[in-house]
Scaffold this motif. Structure first.
Motif, short mmCIF file in Angstrom:
data_model
loop_
_atom_site.label_atom_id
_atom_site.label_comp_id
_atom_site.label_asym_id
_atom_site.label_seq_id
_atom_site.Cartn_x
_atom_site.Cartn_y
_atom_site.Cartn_z
N LEU A 1 0.82 -1.21 0.00
CA LEU A 1 0.00 0.00 0.00
C LEU A 1 0.85 1.26 0.00
O LEU A 1 0.56 2.21 -0.72
CB LEU A 1 -0.93 0.00 1.22
N HIS B 1 0.50 1.27 -4.12
CA HIS B 1 -0.96 1.44 -4.27
C HIS B 1 -1.50 2.47 -3.29
O HIS B 1 -2.46 2.22 -2.56
CB HIS B 1 -1.65 0.08 -4.06
N GLU C 1 -3.19 4.99 -3.94
CA GLU C 1 -4.54 5.43 -4.34
C GLU C 1 -5.64 4.60 -3.71
O GLU C 1 -6.82 5.02 -3.70
CB GLU C 1 -4.68 5.40 -5.86
N MET C 2 -5.31 3.43 -3.16
CA MET C 2 -6.32 2.60 -2.52
C MET C 2 -6.64 3.06 -1.10
O MET C 2 -7.61 2.60 -0.50
CB MET C 2 -5.83 1.14 -2.47
N GLY D 1 4.29 -5.22 -5.54
CA GLY D 1 3.07 -4.79 -4.87
C GLY D 1 2.08 -5.93 -4.73
O GLY D 1 2.45 -7.09 -4.50
#
Length: 521
Positions: free
Chosen positions: A335, A339, A341-342, A451
């Motif tokens: 994360l 990632h 944006e999650m 990721g």
């Protein structure tokens, strides 16, 4: 009960010819020659006791009682062997029976008060029985000996389980005595179909091993396979059940254990009732259970003593804890590295602020904290019990706080590592918890490189590997693979006892566990 001696090829007593320290041949008729040879074979051991006296016959026939003082119950020797033979109330051997052979038969039939005796005529068996803790009686002029069961010595008493603690349930656990352990299982299974096969493995240690099962429930092909694998063991020493585990497991190169171990007699009894086989090893309180499936490692004995809803809730928590222990740091790395944006905006801002000033990427940060915690955990286990727990707790607090203050790691990483460690402690099986700790580092590397894509690739490989595992012919994922709905009443949740009517068909021949009409009205 059925007790059998198994022919164990090169690992049995009969295979002692491959070991130069084991002597073969028939006993001699001369008493002094036998005693001299025993002293020579045992290297004049200080605990070797040779008590010579004369039997009450017309000519005073010489007799010798031989035992090892350190592993023999001396009171049993004195009361039921020596005192029986030397008692003034013991009738003299009849004159017509005063020959060595007749005197030997008279001792066996009339003079010994010990419960179990055995007649032996060869050196291999006699020395093995002597080294087990039994007392040997030799009569001058006869080439056989009588062996009395006087096994004793200091052993640990039955105590509460130290690694598999329960709030509600039996508090006894196995000890290092195999006879005591078998007795603990027998008290729970009072059936004539309960049987075990006693063997000795190890050309030097001659360790006693017992294979426990219930006839009519266990499948014969599983019993034969276990016997076959034990037959193949050819080693000099068996010091703990872990030795046996490595010799008989299906997949030696897998991080997942395919042999279950426990120190609880009630857990062994429950597995025997499902058609599995237990293996007890003398000298260790940990017993082995085969075949093994994955769901066994998430099951605690207390699940069946509490109400089914409580047991089901706690079991689901264990599965969740295993997932957190396996993927917790990897999810954080994925994360924060790939990632972002999650994450919700507010949480992302907080994470970015917490990581401000940290000089290392999330992968290096997580590795440093995880390795530090693993070292602290191992140090806490190996240190003296009085200071071990304090050192591990204080060390974790001080190290984590100092690392955050120094700007080496972020506070969020300390929280992630702490939650992961706590989740790991929630897994009932210690060997599966270690597996999760090892695989955690691989998923951290995969998350740091690719990721969530790396994590998904690793999960696919992990599931494929677990699906390929077998334990004595039984799928490690059973009853999920192959899917069997009727047997899933005790996998993720534990339904009431009256609803689990069938035993697993992978291991049991007699599948009826609970009769019809048992649901409370």
């Amino acid at each position: 009960m059925k007790t059998r001696e198994m022919a164990f090829g090169k690992s049995s007593a009969s295979a002692g010819s491959e070991n130069p320290s084991v002597v073969q041949g028939q006993l001699e008729s001369d008493l002094e020659a036998n005693i001299k040879r025993i002293r020579s074979e045992l290297g004049s051991s200080p605990d070797l006791i040779v008590r010579q006296f004369k039997l009450r016959t017309g000519r005073g026939l010489p007799v010798a009682a031989i035992y090892l003082d350190t592993i023999t119950d001396k009171e049993l020797v004195n009361d039921f062997v020596m005192r029986s033979l030397m008692s003034p109330f013991l009738p003299e051997v009849p004159e017509e029976s005063s020959s060595p052979e007749a005197a030997f038969r008279y001792i066996c039939d009339n003079a010994l008060a010990v419960g179990q005796i055995e007649i032996i005529d060869n050196w291999t068996s006699m020395l093995l029985e002597l080294l087990t803790g039994k007392t040997i009686l030799l009569v001058n002029g006869w080439n056989q000996c009588v062996c009395g069961n006087t096994i004793g010595g200091e052993t640990r008493a039955v105590s509460e389980a130290s690694t598999q603690v329960v709030i509600r349930g039996p508090k006894d656990s196995f000890s290092e005595s195999i006879a005591t352990n078998i007795a603990l299982v027998r008290r729970r299974i009072r059936s004539p179909k309960f049987g075990f096969e006693a063997i000795k493995i190890g050309t030097v240690t001659q360790t006693s091993v017992a294979m426990l099962y219930i006839d009519g429930i266990v499948k014969e092909d599983i019993k034969n396979e276990v016997r076959k694998r034990l037959n193949k063991i050819n080693t000099d020493a068996i010091l703990e059940s872990g030795y046996i585990e490595e010799f008989i497991e299906d997949n030696w190169n897998s991080p997942f254990p395919t042999v279950f171990n426990t120190e609880r007699p009630d857990a062994i009894a429950a597995n025997l009732l499902e058609g599995r086989i237990a293996i007890l090893v003398d000298g260790t309180p940990f017993a082995l259970v085969v075949p093994t499936v994955l769901s066994q490692f998430f099951t605690a004995a207390e699940d069946y003593y509490q109400r089914y809803d409580i047991g089901s809730f706690i079991r689901l928590l264990r599965y969740m804890a295993f997932i957190i222990s396996l993927f917790g740091p990897a999810v954080y790395i994925a994360l924060t590295t790939f990632h972002q944006e999650m994450l919700p905006t507010t949480l992302l801002i907080n994470l970015s602020g917490a990581r401000e000033g940290v000089p290392f990427p999330a992968l290096v940060e997580a590795f440093a904290m995880e390795i530090s915690f693993e070292i602290l955990r191992e140090a806490g286990i190996r240190m003296p019990r009085a200071v071990g727990q304090a050192v591990s707790i204080v060390g974790a607090l001080v190290l984590g706080e100092a690392a955050v203050q120094a700007g080496i790691v972020s506070p969020i990483m300390v929280i992630v590592v702490a939650i992961t460690a706590i989740a790991n402690f929630s897994i009932p099986a210690y060997n599966l918890a270690i597996t999760a700790r090892m695989l955690r580092f691989l998923f951290m590397i995969a998350a740091g490189i690719l990721g969530f894509y790396g994590m998904m690739l690793g999960m696919i490989m992990l599931v494929a590997h677990m699906n390929s595992l077998r334990s004595f012919g039984v799928s490690f994922f059973s009853p999920l693979v192959p899917l069997k709905f009727k047997q899933m009443k005790d996998v993720f949740v534990r339904l009431p006892h009256w609803s689990i009517r069938e035993r697993p068909d992978d291991t049991a021949v007699d599948k009826v566990r609970v009769g019809p009409g048992q649901k409370p009205q």
